[in-house]
Design a protein around this motif. Structure first.
Motif, PDB file in Angstrom:
ATOM      1  N   GLU A 131       0.841  -1.191   0.000  1.00 34.72           N
ATOM      2  CA  GLU A 131       0.000   0.000   0.000  1.00 34.72           C
ATOM      3  C   GLU A 131       0.883   1.251   0.000  1.00 34.72           C
ATOM      4  OE1 GLU A 131      -3.391   0.421   0.007  1.00 34.72           O
ATOM      5  OE2 GLU A 131      -3.583  -1.741  -0.382  1.00 34.72           O
ATOM      6  N   PRO A 132       0.594   2.226  -0.852  1.00 34.09           N
ATOM      7  CA  PRO A 132       1.500   3.374  -0.987  1.00 34.09           C
ATOM      8  C   PRO A 132       1.585   4.262   0.242  1.00 34.09           C
ATOM      9  CG  PRO A 132      -0.502   3.718  -2.253  1.00 34.09           C
ATOM     10  CD  PRO A 132      -0.525   2.295  -1.817  1.00 34.09           C
ATOM     11  N   LEU A 133       0.569   4.236   1.096  1.00 33.95           N
ATOM     12  CA  LEU A 133       0.583   5.096   2.278  1.00 33.95           C
ATOM     13  C   LEU A 133       0.931   4.337   3.545  1.00 33.95           C
ATOM     14  CD1 LEU A 133      -2.522   7.343   1.468  1.00 33.95           C
ATOM     15  CD2 LEU A 133      -0.100   7.787   1.022  1.00 33.95           C
ATOM     16  N   GLU A 134       1.390   3.101   3.391  1.00 30.81           N
ATOM     17  CA  GLU A 134       1.795   2.298   4.545  1.00 30.81           C
ATOM     18  C   GLU A 134       3.318   2.182   4.595  1.00 30.81           C
ATOM     19  OE1 GLU A 134      -0.281   1.263   6.788  1.00 30.81           O
ATOM     20  OE2 GLU A 134      -2.108   1.851   5.714  1.00 30.81           O
ATOM     21  N   ASP A 135       3.823   1.799   5.764  1.00 36.12           N
ATOM     22  CA  ASP A 135       5.269   1.716   5.951  1.00 36.12           C
ATOM     23  C   ASP A 135       5.933   0.660   5.073  1.00 36.12           C
ATOM     24  OD1 ASP A 135       5.147   3.740   7.814  1.00 36.12           O
ATOM     25  OD2 ASP A 135       5.143   2.391   9.552  1.00 36.12           O
ATOM     26  N   ASP A 136       5.161  -0.371   4.676  1.00 37.90           N
ATOM     27  CA  ASP A 136       5.796  -1.429   3.887  1.00 37.90           C
ATOM     28  C   ASP A 136       6.053  -1.015   2.434  1.00 37.90           C
ATOM     29  OD1 ASP A 136       3.133  -1.457   3.164  1.00 37.90           O
ATOM     30  OD2 ASP A 136       2.944  -3.647   3.168  1.00 37.90           O
ATOM     31  N   LEU A 139      11.345   2.350   0.114  1.00 39.54           N
ATOM     32  CA  LEU A 139      12.060   2.836  -1.066  1.00 39.54           C
ATOM     33  C   LEU A 139      13.002   1.795  -1.650  1.00 39.54           C
ATOM     34  CD1 LEU A 139      12.977   4.933  -3.090  1.00 39.54           C
ATOM     35  CD2 LEU A 139      14.485   5.892  -1.315  1.00 39.54           C
ATOM     36  N   GLU A 140      13.761   1.100  -0.825  1.00 41.74           N
ATOM     37  CA  GLU A 140      14.809   0.212  -1.345  1.00 41.74           C
ATOM     38  C   GLU A 140      14.269  -0.870  -2.277  1.00 41.74           C
ATOM     39  OE1 GLU A 140      18.477  -2.640   0.231  1.00 41.74           O
ATOM     40  OE2 GLU A 140      17.448  -1.283   1.606  1.00 41.74           O
ATOM     41  N   PRO A 141      13.256  -1.663  -1.875  1.00 42.62           N
ATOM     42  CA  PRO A 141      12.750  -2.673  -2.818  1.00 42.62           C
ATOM     43  C   PRO A 141      12.075  -2.061  -4.034  1.00 42.62           C
ATOM     44  CG  PRO A 141      11.455  -2.649  -0.800  1.00 42.62           C
ATOM     45  CD  PRO A 141      12.640  -1.796  -0.548  1.00 42.62           C
ATOM     46  N   PHE A 142      11.428  -0.903  -3.850  1.00 41.69           N
ATOM     47  CA  PHE A 142      10.813  -0.227  -4.993  1.00 41.69           C
ATOM     48  C   PHE A 142      11.889   0.185  -5.993  1.00 41.69           C
ATOM     49  CE2 PHE A 142       9.301   3.707  -7.063  1.00 41.69           C
ATOM     50  CZ  PHE A 142       8.127   3.235  -7.638  1.00 41.69           C
ATOM     51  N   ALA A 143      12.976   0.765  -5.508  1.00 48.40           N
ATOM     52  CA  ALA A 143      14.050   1.208  -6.396  1.00 48.40           C
ATOM     53  C   ALA A 143      14.738   0.030  -7.079  1.00 48.40           C
ATOM     54  CB  ALA A 143      15.066   2.031  -5.604  1.00 48.40           C
ATOM     55  N   SER A 158       0.366  -2.352 -13.268  1.00 45.78           N
ATOM     56  CA  SER A 158       0.263  -3.790 -12.999  1.00 45.78           C
ATOM     57  C   SER A 158      -0.114  -4.095 -11.563  1.00 45.78           C
ATOM     58  CB  SER A 158       1.613  -4.471 -13.313  1.00 45.78           C
ATOM     59  OG  SER A 158       2.575  -4.182 -12.298  1.00 45.78           O
ATOM     60  N   GLN A 159      -0.014  -3.110 -10.671  1.00 42.00           N
ATOM     61  CA  GLN A 159      -0.319  -3.244  -9.239  1.00 42.00           C
ATOM     62  C   GLN A 159       0.752  -3.999  -8.461  1.00 42.00           C
ATOM     63  OE1 GLN A 159      -3.317  -1.516  -8.100  1.00 42.00           O
ATOM     64  NE2 GLN A 159      -2.783  -0.840 -10.155  1.00 42.00           N
ATOM     65  N   LYS A 160       1.775  -4.505  -9.133  1.00 39.05           N
ATOM     66  CA  LYS A 160       2.788  -5.299  -8.431  1.00 39.05           C
ATOM     67  C   LYS A 160       3.791  -4.452  -7.646  1.00 39.05           C
ATOM     68  CE  LYS A 160       2.334  -9.269 -11.506  1.00 39.05           C
ATOM     69  NZ  LYS A 160       2.998 -10.151 -12.497  1.00 39.05           N
ATOM     70  N   PRO A 161       4.268  -3.319  -8.181  1.00 41.14           N
ATOM     71  CA  PRO A 161       5.216  -2.527  -7.379  1.00 41.14           C
ATOM     72  C   PRO A 161       4.555  -1.753  -6.253  1.00 41.14           C
ATOM     73  CG  PRO A 161       4.837  -1.467  -9.491  1.00 41.14           C
ATOM     74  CD  PRO A 161       4.157  -2.807  -9.562  1.00 41.14           C
ATOM     75  N   VAL A 162       3.296  -1.379  -6.450  1.00 43.40           N
ATOM     76  CA  VAL A 162       2.565  -0.609  -5.450  1.00 43.40           C
ATOM     77  C   VAL A 162       1.069  -0.748  -5.752  1.00 43.40           C
ATOM     78  CG1 VAL A 162       2.779   1.525  -6.808  1.00 43.40           C
ATOM     79  CG2 VAL A 162       2.328   1.661  -4.343  1.00 43.40           C
ATOM     80  N   ALA A 163       0.264  -0.826  -4.713  1.00 40.26           N
ATOM     81  CA  ALA A 163      -1.171  -1.077  -4.878  1.00 40.26           C
ATOM     82  C   ALA A 163      -1.956   0.206  -5.139  1.00 40.26           C
ATOM     83  CB  ALA A 163      -1.725  -1.751  -3.618  1.00 40.26           C
ATOM     84  N   GLY A 164      -2.971   0.083  -5.990  1.00 48.33           N
ATOM     85  CA  GLY A 164      -3.971   1.133  -6.109  1.00 48.33           C
ATOM     86  C   GLY A 164      -3.692   2.244  -7.082  1.00 48.33           C
ATOM     87  N   VAL A 165      -2.524   2.224  -7.751  1.00 47.01           N
ATOM     88  CA  VAL A 165      -2.190   3.283  -8.707  1.00 47.01           C
ATOM     89  C   VAL A 165      -2.774   2.912 -10.067  1.00 47.01           C
ATOM     90  CG1 VAL A 165      -0.348   4.548  -9.872  1.00 47.01           C
ATOM     91  CG2 VAL A 165      -0.071   3.859  -7.475  1.00 47.01           C
ATOM     92  N   GLU A 189      17.952   7.749  -8.257  1.00 44.69           N
ATOM     93  CA  GLU A 189      17.405   9.076  -7.975  1.00 44.69           C
ATOM     94  C   GLU A 189      15.981   9.202  -8.507  1.00 44.69           C
ATOM     95  OE1 GLU A 189      18.400  13.815  -8.772  1.00 44.69           O
ATOM     96  OE2 GLU A 189      19.654  12.252  -9.658  1.00 44.69           O
ATOM     97  N   GLN A 190      15.752   8.719  -9.720  1.00 45.59           N
ATOM     98  CA  GLN A 190      14.407   8.782 -10.286  1.00 45.59           C
ATOM     99  C   GLN A 190      13.427   7.941  -9.479  1.00 45.59           C
ATOM    100  OE1 GLN A 190      15.541   7.501 -14.252  1.00 45.59           O
ATOM    101  NE2 GLN A 190      14.994   9.516 -15.083  1.00 45.59           N
ATOM    102  N   ALA A 191      13.861   6.755  -9.057  1.00 48.64           N
ATOM    103  CA  ALA A 191      12.990   5.902  -8.252  1.00 48.64           C
ATOM    104  C   ALA A 191      12.618   6.593  -6.950  1.00 48.64           C
ATOM    105  CB  ALA A 191      13.665   4.568  -7.977  1.00 48.64           C
ATOM    106  N   ALA A 192      13.553   7.262  -6.335  1.00 51.45           N
ATOM    107  CA  ALA A 192      13.274   7.976  -5.086  1.00 51.45           C
ATOM    108  C   ALA A 192      12.281   9.113  -5.326  1.00 51.45           C
ATOM    109  CB  ALA A 192      14.567   8.513  -4.486  1.00 51.45           C
ATOM    110  N   GLN A 193      12.455   9.833  -6.437  1.00 51.33           N
ATOM    111  CA  GLN A 193      11.529  10.916  -6.765  1.00 51.33           C
ATOM    112  C   GLN A 193      10.123  10.379  -7.011  1.00 51.33           C
ATOM    113  OE1 GLN A 193      13.652  12.484 -10.150  1.00 51.33           O
ATOM    114  NE2 GLN A 193      14.732  14.025  -8.937  1.00 51.33           N
ATOM    115  N   LEU A 194      10.035   9.256  -7.713  1.00 46.81           N
ATOM    116  CA  LEU A 194       8.730   8.671  -8.004  1.00 46.81           C
ATOM    117  C   LEU A 194       8.079   8.115  -6.738  1.00 46.81           C
ATOM    118  CD1 LEU A 194       6.558   7.882 -10.018  1.00 46.81           C
ATOM    119  CD2 LEU A 194       7.879   5.824 -10.558  1.00 46.81           C
ATOM    120  N   HIS A 195       8.861   7.482  -5.897  1.00 44.16           N
ATOM    121  CA  HIS A 195       8.357   6.946  -4.632  1.00 44.16           C
ATOM    122  C   HIS A 195       7.718   8.065  -3.814  1.00 44.16           C
ATOM    123  CE1 HIS A 195       8.750   5.444  -0.436  1.00 44.16           C
ATOM    124  NE2 HIS A 195       8.535   4.259  -0.989  1.00 44.16           N
TER     125      HIS A 195
END
Length: 270
Positions: A131-136, A139-143, A158-165, A189-195
């Motif tokens: 869930e994007p608004l939860e602690d899980d 950033l590291e696994p997303f990046a 695809s809902q796999k990297p983060v739910a509900g987008v 850097e881009q992944a952090a900005q997107l996260h």
């Protein structure tokens, strides 16, 4: 549509209407489309949860008891609940002290009852990311995943990297992060900005009740008649040909992964 902010708003709105109530009957004329709903009859709705774009209503045999089934609702493109029947009512949830009617003009919504946690028939729900608004939503696994991903917008959808987008909030988050929707293999850097952008967009949209399209007469509103307000904050989605709020360049609309996609060619270069 609806995406996480709209579904979360729906969850908050209907929870007081159904929590602790007994399901007397779920009425519809489409057993193939709304399977196994009879399993909810006589059971008590213990709460209303949300996972990504899905509403999950645990069902127990008795008040305070453990849930053995779940009523799963996906609003599709135009689904929502109403207190009164409409010409587009597809299903009615009859409770011991009232009813909710599932209104779905385009018929893409889904309702079914499953054993708790048995999502074999719902593969998107079964494989959904954090869930994007939860602690899980770390950033590291997303990046790490973003560094290997193909085109970033379809990857998000695809809902796999983060739910509900979905389509709206992918466009908005990518605009904020200044990343082209078709870019592959994001840098750290881009992944952090997107996260950060995903978190910000989702939080703001939830606080404003989601997005209603069509100038306030579109395909999303709540049972009490309320419309969302985040559409007034859209910087990219639905703004093809209009000036980018950041640089003034006209927003471009293209098709990516069979989805209409909006981006600024100056701020989000390919």
């Amino acid at each position: 549509m609806p995406e996480l902010p709209e579904v979360e708003t729906t969850r908050r709105k209907i929870a007081p209407l159904v929590t602790g109530r007994t399901v007397l009957e779920i009425e519809h004329f489409s057993p193939d489309k709304y399977p196994d709903t009879e399993l909810a009859h006589g059971r008590i709705i213990s709460e209303v949860q949300r996972r990504g774009k899905y509403l999950i209503l645990p069902l127990a045999d008795q008040a305070g008891g453990p849930a053995d089934y779940e009523l799963i609702v996906h609003l599709g493109m135009t689904g929502g609940f109403r207190l009164e029947e409409t010409q587009h009512t597809r299903l009615t949830l009859r409770l011991n002290d009232g009813a909710l009617h599932f209104h779905d003009p385009r018929r893409f919504g889904k309702v079914r009852v499953v054993r708790v946690g048995d999502y074999a028939a719902l593969p998107t729900l079964a494989a959904m990311g954090p869930e994007p608004l939860e602690d899980d939503f770390a950033l590291e696994p997303f990046a790490e995943a973003a560094a290997k991903a193909g085109a970033v917008k379809p990857w998000l959808l695809s809902q796999k990297p983060v739910a509900g987008v979905g389509n709206i909030y992918a466009d908005e988050a990518l605009w904020r992060a200044q990343i082209h929707p078709a870019q592959t293999r994001l840098s750290a850097e881009q992944a952090a900005q997107l996260h950060t952008a995903i978190r910000e967009v989702m939080e703001e949209a939830v606080n404003l009740g989601g997005s209603s399209l069509g100038g306030g007469t579109g395909n999303y509103r709540q049972h009490d008649g309320d419309w969302g307000g985040f559409q007034l904050q859209h910087a990219a989605y639905g703004r093809g040909g209009q000036p980018c709020p950041r640089c003034g360049t006209p927003i471009e609309k293209t098709v990516l992964g069979q989805r209409g996609t909006h981006h600024c060619p100056q701020c989000q270069p390919s």
